[in-house]
Design a protein around this motif. Structure first.
Motif, PDB file in Angstrom:
ATOM      1  N   VAL A  87       0.875  -1.173   0.000  1.00 10.99           N
ATOM      2  CA  VAL A  87       0.000   0.000   0.000  1.00 10.99           C
ATOM      3  C   VAL A  87       0.915   1.226   0.000  1.00 10.99           C
ATOM      4  N   GLN A  94      -0.457  12.338  -0.268  1.00 13.44           N
ATOM      5  CA  GLN A  94      -0.772  11.748   1.040  1.00 13.44           C
ATOM      6  C   GLN A  94      -1.679  12.659   1.861  1.00 13.44           C
ATOM      7  N   LYS A  95      -2.356  12.056   2.823  1.00  2.47           N
ATOM      8  CA  LYS A  95      -3.246  12.738   3.768  1.00  2.47           C
ATOM      9  C   LYS A  95      -4.479  13.350   3.095  1.00  2.47           C
ATOM     10  N   GLY A  99      -5.055   6.630   0.559  1.00  2.00           N
ATOM     11  CA  GLY A  99      -4.621   5.336   1.111  1.00  2.00           C
ATOM     12  C   GLY A  99      -5.820   4.570   1.660  1.00  2.00           C
ATOM     13  N   ALA A 100      -6.657   5.264   2.404  1.00  2.00           N
ATOM     14  CA  ALA A 100      -7.844   4.619   2.981  1.00  2.00           C
ATOM     15  C   ALA A 100      -8.761   4.109   1.866  1.00  2.00           C
ATOM     16  N   CYS A 122       2.112  -4.769   8.804  1.00  2.00           N
ATOM     17  CA  CYS A 122       2.612  -3.396   8.715  1.00  2.00           C
ATOM     18  C   CYS A 122       3.465  -3.082   9.929  1.00  2.00           C
ATOM     19  N   ARG A 125       3.712   1.686  13.519  1.00  2.00           N
ATOM     20  CA  ARG A 125       3.274   3.081  13.374  1.00  2.00           C
ATOM     21  C   ARG A 125       2.129   3.255  12.370  1.00  2.00           C
ATOM     22  N   PHE A 129      -3.630   3.787  10.970  1.00  4.07           N
ATOM     23  CA  PHE A 129      -4.167   4.008   9.613  1.00  4.07           C
ATOM     24  C   PHE A 129      -5.100   2.854   9.216  1.00  4.07           C
TER      25      PHE A 129
HETATM   26  C1  LIG Z   1       0.482   4.890   4.951  1.00  2.00           C
HETATM   27  C2  LIG Z   1      -0.075   5.602   3.731  1.00  2.00           C
HETATM   28  C3  LIG Z   1      -0.420   4.556   2.671  1.00  2.00           C
HETATM   29  C4  LIG Z   1      -1.324   6.379   4.126  1.00  2.00           C
HETATM   30  O1  LIG Z   1      -1.892   6.923   2.951  1.00  2.00           O
HETATM   31  P1  LIG Z   1      -2.641   8.345   2.971  1.00  2.00           P
HETATM   32  O2  LIG Z   1      -3.342   8.484   1.673  1.00  2.00           O
HETATM   33  O3  LIG Z   1      -1.713   9.414   3.381  1.00  2.00           O
HETATM   34  O4  LIG Z   1      -3.667   8.081   4.167  1.00  2.00           O
HETATM   35  P2  LIG Z   1      -5.161   8.672   4.285  1.00  2.00           P
HETATM   36  O5  LIG Z   1      -5.126  10.114   3.928  1.00  2.00           O
HETATM   37  O6  LIG Z   1      -6.076   7.798   3.516  1.00  2.00           O
HETATM   38  O7  LIG Z   1      -5.389   8.492   5.845  1.00  2.00           O
HETATM   39  C5  LIG Z   1      -6.550   7.883   6.371  1.00  2.00           C
HETATM   40  C6  LIG Z   1      -6.547   8.089   7.845  1.00  2.00           C
HETATM   41  O8  LIG Z   1      -5.397   7.452   8.437  1.00  2.00           O
HETATM   42  C7  LIG Z   1      -4.595   8.422   9.109  1.00  2.00           C
HETATM   43  N1  LIG Z   1      -3.198   8.133   8.854  1.00  2.00           N
HETATM   44  C8  LIG Z   1      -2.555   8.174   7.677  1.00  2.00           C
HETATM   45  N2  LIG Z   1      -1.254   7.826   7.823  1.00  2.00           N
HETATM   46  C9  LIG Z   1      -1.103   7.565   9.139  1.00  2.00           C
HETATM   47  C10 LIG Z   1       0.013   7.153   9.939  1.00  2.00           C
HETATM   48  N3  LIG Z   1       1.218   6.940   9.413  1.00  2.00           N
HETATM   49  N4  LIG Z   1      -0.195   6.986  11.277  1.00  2.00           N
HETATM   50  C11 LIG Z   1      -1.426   7.203  11.837  1.00  2.00           C
HETATM   51  N5  LIG Z   1      -2.518   7.590  11.133  1.00  2.00           N
HETATM   52  C12 LIG Z   1      -2.351   7.763   9.809  1.00  2.00           C
HETATM   53  C13 LIG Z   1      -4.972   9.761   8.518  1.00  2.00           C
HETATM   54  O9  LIG Z   1      -4.722  10.812   9.428  1.00  2.00           O
HETATM   55  C14 LIG Z   1      -6.441   9.567   8.225  1.00  2.00           C
HETATM   56  O10 LIG Z   1      -7.203   9.760   9.401  1.00  2.00           O
HETATM   57  P3  LIG Z   1      -8.594  10.604   9.373  1.00  2.00           P
HETATM   58  O11 LIG Z   1      -9.521   9.803   8.486  1.00  2.00           O
HETATM   59  O12 LIG Z   1      -8.979  10.646  10.790  1.00  2.00           O
HETATM   60  O13 LIG Z   1      -8.207  11.908   8.768  1.00  2.00           O
HETATM   61  C15 LIG Z   1       0.933   6.626   3.159  1.00  2.00           C
HETATM   62  O14 LIG Z   1       1.359   7.476   4.203  1.00  2.00           O
HETATM   63  C16 LIG Z   1       2.152   6.019   2.500  1.00  2.00           C
HETATM   64  O15 LIG Z   1       2.103   5.668   1.324  1.00  2.00           O
HETATM   65  N6  LIG Z   1       3.264   5.921   3.216  1.00  2.00           N
HETATM   66  C17 LIG Z   1       4.519   5.475   2.631  1.00  2.00           C
HETATM   67  C18 LIG Z   1       4.437   4.072   2.127  1.00  2.00           C
HETATM   68  C19 LIG Z   1       4.372   3.077   3.247  1.00  2.00           C
HETATM   69  O16 LIG Z   1       5.216   3.065   4.139  1.00  2.00           O
HETATM   70  N7  LIG Z   1       3.393   2.200   3.171  1.00  2.00           N
HETATM   71  C20 LIG Z   1       3.315   1.125   4.124  1.00  2.00           C
HETATM   72  C21 LIG Z   1       1.976   1.026   4.684  1.00  2.00           C
HETATM   73  S1  LIG Z   1       1.993  -0.488   5.622  1.00  2.00           S
END
Ligand SMILES: CC(C)(COP(=O)(O)OP(=O)(O)OC[C@H]1O[C@@H](n2cnc3c(N)ncnc32)[C@H](O)[C@@H]1OP(=O)(O)O)[C@@H](O)C(=O)NCCC(=O)NCCS
Length: 146
Positions: A87, A94-95, A99-100, A122, A125, A129
Motif C-alpha cells: 500500500v 498523502q493525507k 490510502g484509505a 505493517c 506506526r 491508519f
Molecule cells: C500509509 C499511507 C499509505 C497512508 O496513505 P494516505 O493516503 O496518506 O492516508 P489517508 O489520507 O487515507 O489516511 C486515512 C486516515 O489514516 C490516518 N493516517 C494516515 N497515515 C497515518 C500514519 N502513518 N499513522 C497514523 N494515522 C495515519 C490519517 O490521518 C487519516 O485519518 P482521518 O480519516 O482521521 O483523517 C501513506 O502514508 C504512505 O504511502 N506511506 C509510505 C508508504 C508506506 O510506508 N506504506 C506502508 C503502509 S503499511
C-alpha cells in the motif's frame, strides 16, 4: 478524511506504469525498474492472478496503489483468504484519504471474490491508519531474509 470524488480507484493498466505508478510505489521502497521492466513483472503478476489497484488523480496520474492476493486454502473447507500488500501513496497525494480508499477497495474486492478474511502486515506506526478502515491488531509478523 474522505477522498476527493475525482480520485478513481481501479485495476492497474500497462499505461499506468509510465504515468506515476512506479513513483507512487517509491514512497514504500526502492523500485529500481524501468517502465518496460515493470511491464514484464506486471504480466507475471497477472498470470499469477495478483490484483494491483491504483488510485488515479483527475489528470490520470497514479497517486497510489495497493495489491490483493487471494489464497485458496485447504483449511476452512477450501475457503479463501485475502492478503493486502504494498500500500503506497505518492508523497504529493498523502493525507487526502487516498490510502484509505485503496485499502477499502481492496477489502471490498476480497469480499466480492469470496474471501472470508483479509490479512496484512505493517509496522506498528501504521496500525492506526489500518484501524481507521476496519482492521484490528491480530498477530506478530516475522521475516527471514534470503
Ligand atoms: C500509509 C499511507 C499509505 C497512508 O496513505 P494516505 O493516503 O496518506 O492516508 P489517508 O489520507 O487515507 O489516511 C486515512 C486516515 O489514516 C490516518 N493516517 C494516515 N497515515 C497515518 C500514519 N502513518 N499513522 C497514523 N494515522 C495515519 C490519517 O490521518 C487519516 O485519518 P482521518 O480519516 O482521521 O483523517 C501513506 O502514508 C504512505 O504511502 N506511506 C509510505 C508508504 C508506506 O510506508 N506504506 C506502508 C503502509 S503499511
Amino acid at each position: 478524511m474522505d477522498v476527493s470524488p475525482e480520485v478513481r480507484v481501479g485495476e492497474l493498466t500497462e499505461a499506468d506504469l509510465a504515468n506515476g505508478f512506479l513513483e507512487a510505489l517509491g514512497s514504500l521502497s526502492d523500485v529500481g525498474l524501468s517502465a518496460a521492466e515493470a511491464a514484464d513483472v506486471f504480466r507475471e503478476r497477472r498470470k499469477a492472478g495478483i490484483h494491483t489497484f491504483v488510485a488515479r488523480a483527475p489528470d490520470g496520474r497514479v497517486a497510489g496503489t495497493a495489491t490483493l492476493l487471494v489464497e485458496p486454502k485447504f483449511i476452512h473447507r477450501g475457503g479463501r483468504a485475502g492478503h493486502i500488500e504494498d500500500v503506497a501513496v505518492h508523497q504529493d497525494f498523502q493525507k487526502k484519504g487516498i490510502g484509505a480508499a485503496l485499502v477499502r477497495h481492496a477489502t471490498e474486492e476480497a469480499r466480492r471474490l469470496g474471501c472470508y478474511k483479509v490479512l496484512l502486515n505493517c509496522f506498528d506506526r501504521f496500525a492506526p491508519f489500518y484501524e481507521r478502515v476496519g482492521y484490528r491488531r491480530h498477530d506478530l509478523g516475522l521475516r527471514h531474509d534470503l
